[in-house]
Enzyme design. Structure first.
Site, PDB file in Angstrom:
ATOM      1  N   SER A  62       0.827  -1.199   0.000  1.00 33.26           N
ATOM      2  CA  SER A  62       0.000   0.000   0.000  1.00 33.26           C
ATOM      3  C   SER A  62       0.870   1.261   0.000  1.00 33.26           C
ATOM      4  O   SER A  62       1.642   1.473  -0.934  1.00 33.26           O
ATOM      5  CB  SER A  62      -0.955  -0.046   1.195  1.00 33.26           C
TER       6      SER A  62
ATOM      7  N   HIS B 109      -8.182  -4.975   0.022  1.00 34.22           N
ATOM      8  CA  HIS B 109      -6.914  -4.284   0.256  1.00 34.22           C
ATOM      9  C   HIS B 109      -6.240  -4.832   1.515  1.00 34.22           C
ATOM     10  O   HIS B 109      -6.888  -5.046   2.534  1.00 34.22           O
ATOM     11  CB  HIS B 109      -7.174  -2.786   0.422  1.00 34.22           C
TER      12      HIS B 109
ATOM     13  N   ASP C 266     -10.392  -3.848  -4.543  1.00 38.16           N
ATOM     14  CA  ASP C 266      -9.616  -2.790  -3.905  1.00 38.16           C
ATOM     15  C   ASP C 266      -9.677  -1.537  -4.779  1.00 38.16           C
ATOM     16  O   ASP C 266      -9.396  -1.607  -5.978  1.00 38.16           O
ATOM     17  CB  ASP C 266      -8.162  -3.261  -3.757  1.00 38.16           C
TER      18      ASP C 266
END
Length: 317
Positions: free
Chosen positions: A157, A283, A253
């Site tokens: 991320s 995610h 996501d």
């Protein structure tokens, strides 16, 4: 590409979403950064312990002194002779997360890839906006390069954003040679108009558009130019010469499409790229490797790719 939005949410994640809804768990954008960090720590403490974690030769916390500041790191050393070093950056929108939130994944990757993994507790926004987290990331990368071993970067991320940006910076500054970059559901751009954002951004599937806008505002206040490739790696004009990449994304996501777009951008510049898109997962799904088969398979593929990158470099040397 197959329509990822047609796949139902995996039961593991649906159970989490149901619990959050029942308890009225707030979104991160409804909290202060300090409250968000505490909520994440509380959630981690309440979660069942991770199962089947591998045995490592050592796991130790250290502090790296650089540029007049201290950067906490955690070093994971596998049994046997390591093939090289991987510098890893945790998830959390540049605002939350720490060494503990990434601990289980780091153990899995270090053991399966057969490399020393250095997890970085970089400074967090908004107290330390761009470029402070990237400065910490790059300083640890330079420190790790001094070992003279094959070097990888990895991140999830926002950590994937830092990993990608660190390789761009290293290329621009003739810094350490990085033999590969593992990017898991990375933040690569500040564009909220992608198809995955339009289809998934309002569904609150563990990450929403509102939360991502909040994270971006903490990391990049008005004074920061978000088109800077060190902020939005997808904006790098020439991706040639960047390290080979494995980019893994979750089918459900909002960040899915920008991760895939970065893979295409690298490939168009001649960079070797592999991609993986797992349907039905959300995610951050690498952290579910102990419970969700697709997550376990993704982590296994990532570790194998890491090992192969390091071994190929050793063979060339």
């Amino acid at each position: 590409m197959e329509d990822m939005n047609k796949h139902p949410v995996h039961p593991y994640y649906q159970a989490i979403l149901d619990i959050y809804a029942e308890k009225g768990r707030p979104s991160y954008n409804q909290l202060s950064p300090q409250q968000g960090r505490e909520m994440l720590r509380t959630s981690l403490a309440a979660a069942p312990p991770q199962s089947n974690l591998p045995v490592l030769a050592s796991v130790r916390n250290e502090t790296l002194s650089s540029q007049g500041r201290d950067i906490p790191i955690r070093r994971y050393v596998p049994e046997g002779e390591p093939y090289g070093v991987c510098v890893y950056f945790h998830a959390g929108g540049w605002v939350i997360g720490d060494l503990d939130t990434a601990d289980a994944l780091c153990r899995r990757l270090a053991a399966a890839a057969g490399c020393e993994l250095v997890s970085v507790d970089y400074r967090l926004a908004p107290e330390h906006p761009f470029p402070a987290p990237l400065d910490d990331a790059y300083d640890v990368l330079q420190w790790a390069a001094e070992k003279g071993e094959p070097l990888l970067v990895a991140g999830e991320s926002a950590g994937g954003n830092l990993a990608a940006a660190a390789t761009i910076r290293s290329r621009e500054e003739s810094g350490p040679e990085v033999v590969g970059q593992l990017l898991a559901y990375p933040v690569t751009d500040h564009d909220f108009t992608t198809l995955s954002y339009r289809q998934l951004g309002s569904r609150d599937l563990l990450l929403s558009e509102a939360e991502m806008r909040w994270f971006w505002d903490q990391y990049c206040p008005a004074s920061v130019e978000r088109n800077n490739p060190l902020v939005s790696p997808l904006r790098v004009e020439d991706a040639g010469g960047l390290p080979p990449a494995l980019i893994c994304v979750a089918g459900l996501d909002p960040l899915r499409d920008e991760g895939l777009a970065y893979a295409q951008h690298l490939a168009a510049a001649g960079v070797p790229v592999q991609t993986r898109c797992d349907p039905g997962v959300l995610h951050g799904y690498f952290s579910a490797a102990g419970s969700v088969p697709a997550a376990a398979e993704a982590v296994s593929q990532a570790a194998l790719w890491m090992k192969q990158r390091l071994q190929s470099t050793i063979a060339i040397d």
